[in-house]
Design a protein around this motif. Structure first.
Motif, mmCIF file in Angstrom:
data_model
loop_
_atom_site.group_PDB
_atom_site.id
_atom_site.type_symbol
_atom_site.label_atom_id
_atom_site.label_comp_id
_atom_site.label_asym_id
_atom_site.label_seq_id
_atom_site.Cartn_x
_atom_site.Cartn_y
_atom_site.Cartn_z
ATOM 1 N N LEU A 64 0.907 -1.093 0.275
ATOM 2 C CA LEU A 64 0.135 0.209 0.155
ATOM 3 C C LEU A 64 1.111 1.264 -0.542
ATOM 4 O O LEU A 64 0.327 2.108 -1.285
ATOM 5 C CB LEU A 64 -1.246 -0.239 1.389
ATOM 6 C CG LEU A 64 -1.637 1.115 1.075
ATOM 7 C CD1 LEU A 64 -3.142 1.667 0.109
ATOM 8 C CD2 LEU A 64 -2.656 0.447 2.454
ATOM 9 N N THR A 65 1.895 1.190 1.069
ATOM 10 C CA THR A 65 2.684 2.795 0.797
ATOM 11 C C THR A 65 3.564 2.469 -0.716
ATOM 12 O O THR A 65 4.293 3.814 -0.964
ATOM 13 C CB THR A 65 3.812 2.098 2.352
ATOM 14 O OG1 THR A 65 2.786 1.792 3.182
ATOM 15 C CG2 THR A 65 4.490 3.659 2.087
ATOM 16 N N THR A 66 3.953 1.273 -0.969
ATOM 17 C CA THR A 66 4.975 1.963 -1.899
ATOM 18 C C THR A 66 3.884 2.078 -3.671
ATOM 19 O O THR A 66 3.776 3.187 -3.921
ATOM 20 C CB THR A 66 4.700 0.174 -2.462
ATOM 21 O OG1 THR A 66 5.771 -0.192 -1.662
ATOM 22 C CG2 THR A 66 6.482 0.323 -3.907
ATOM 23 N N THR A 67 2.781 1.838 -3.389
ATOM 24 C CA THR A 67 1.376 2.128 -4.372
ATOM 25 C C THR A 67 0.904 3.347 -4.296
ATOM 26 O O THR A 67 1.547 4.136 -5.595
ATOM 27 C CB THR A 67 0.590 1.039 -4.201
ATOM 28 O OG1 THR A 67 0.968 0.604 -4.146
ATOM 29 C CG2 THR A 67 -0.945 1.925 -5.330
ATOM 30 N N LEU A 68 0.993 4.646 -2.447
ATOM 31 C CA LEU A 68 0.387 5.636 -2.517
ATOM 32 C C LEU A 68 1.673 6.291 -3.334
ATOM 33 O O LEU A 68 2.200 7.197 -3.877
ATOM 34 C CB LEU A 68 0.778 5.658 -1.452
ATOM 35 C CG LEU A 68 -0.475 5.022 -0.265
ATOM 36 C CD1 LEU A 68 -1.008 5.728 0.963
ATOM 37 C CD2 LEU A 68 -1.634 6.141 -0.943
ATOM 38 N N PHE A 69 3.187 5.953 -3.296
ATOM 39 C CA PHE A 69 4.378 6.748 -2.993
ATOM 40 C C PHE A 69 4.338 6.377 -5.020
ATOM 41 O O PHE A 69 4.877 7.666 -5.425
ATOM 42 C CB PHE A 69 5.783 5.699 -2.769
ATOM 43 C CG PHE A 69 5.992 6.131 -0.908
ATOM 44 C CD1 PHE A 69 5.891 7.497 -0.525
ATOM 45 C CD2 PHE A 69 6.733 5.268 -0.217
ATOM 46 C CE1 PHE A 69 6.129 8.203 0.573
ATOM 47 C CE2 PHE A 69 6.672 5.967 1.081
ATOM 48 C CZ PHE A 69 6.603 7.020 1.549
ATOM 49 N N GLN A 70 4.043 5.190 -5.190
ATOM 50 C CA GLN A 70 3.897 5.479 -7.053
ATOM 51 C C GLN A 70 3.198 6.839 -7.426
ATOM 52 O O GLN A 70 4.124 6.697 -9.009
ATOM 53 C CB GLN A 70 4.133 3.921 -7.171
ATOM 54 C CG GLN A 70 4.221 4.216 -8.997
ATOM 55 C CD GLN A 70 5.622 3.708 -9.080
ATOM 56 O OE1 GLN A 70 6.221 3.926 -8.712
ATOM 57 N NE2 GLN A 70 5.793 4.212 -10.908
#
Length: 151
Positions: A1-7
């Motif tokens: 989820l965090t990686t997706t938000l940063f992306q």
């Protein structure tokens, strides 16, 4: 989820579409308010028939405030009722892990493949995400209704 938000934050296509989406929403609200004020001024023109300028001015502003208030309050109440109904539908039909996975999957697909999607069809990505969620909610409501009527 965090990686997706940063992306998502790093995606220029998604950020420009988000800016465009909210800019268009703000433009629509400004246009609606302009129409509302024009309607209020049209109704308030009745006060020009009154010979006393002071009373005519008071009636003009009262009518303008009344018409604009009714339009804005009616639209606000309608938006709140629609929001409450959508939340009730989600809680009744879609409050589960499958919906969470659907939201995350569709967000990930739109974030990571946003540029490719924009090349194939020129659509706002945020609108596409909301559209997908609307279709998903409709399908889940239909299937839930079909399931309960056959039991």
């Amino acid at each position: 989820l965090t990686t997706t938000l940063f992306q998502a934050v790093q995606s220029d296509v998604l950020l420009s579409d988000c800016k465009s989406f909210f800019h268009d929403a703000a433009s629509f609200i400004q246009t609606f308010i302009g129409w509302t004020i024009d309607a209020g001024q049209s109704v308030a023109q009745i006060s020009t028939k009154i010979p006393n300028a002071f009373i005519a001015g008071i009636i003009y502003w009262l009518l303008l405030i009344l018409v604009v208030g009714i339009y804005v309050a009616g639209t606000g109440i309608l938006a709140i009722l629609i929001e409450i109904k959508v939340i009730e539908l989600y809680k009744k039909n879609c409050w589960d892990v499958i919906t969470l996975l659907m939201i995350l999957t569709s967000a990930v697909v739109i974030i990571y493949f946003g540029e490719s999607i924009k090349k194939v069809m020129p659509i706002n990505l945020l609108f596409l995400l909301l559209f997908i969620q609307g279709i998903y909610l409709g399908i889940r409501c239909y299937l839930n209704t079909l399931y309960w009527t056959n039991r």
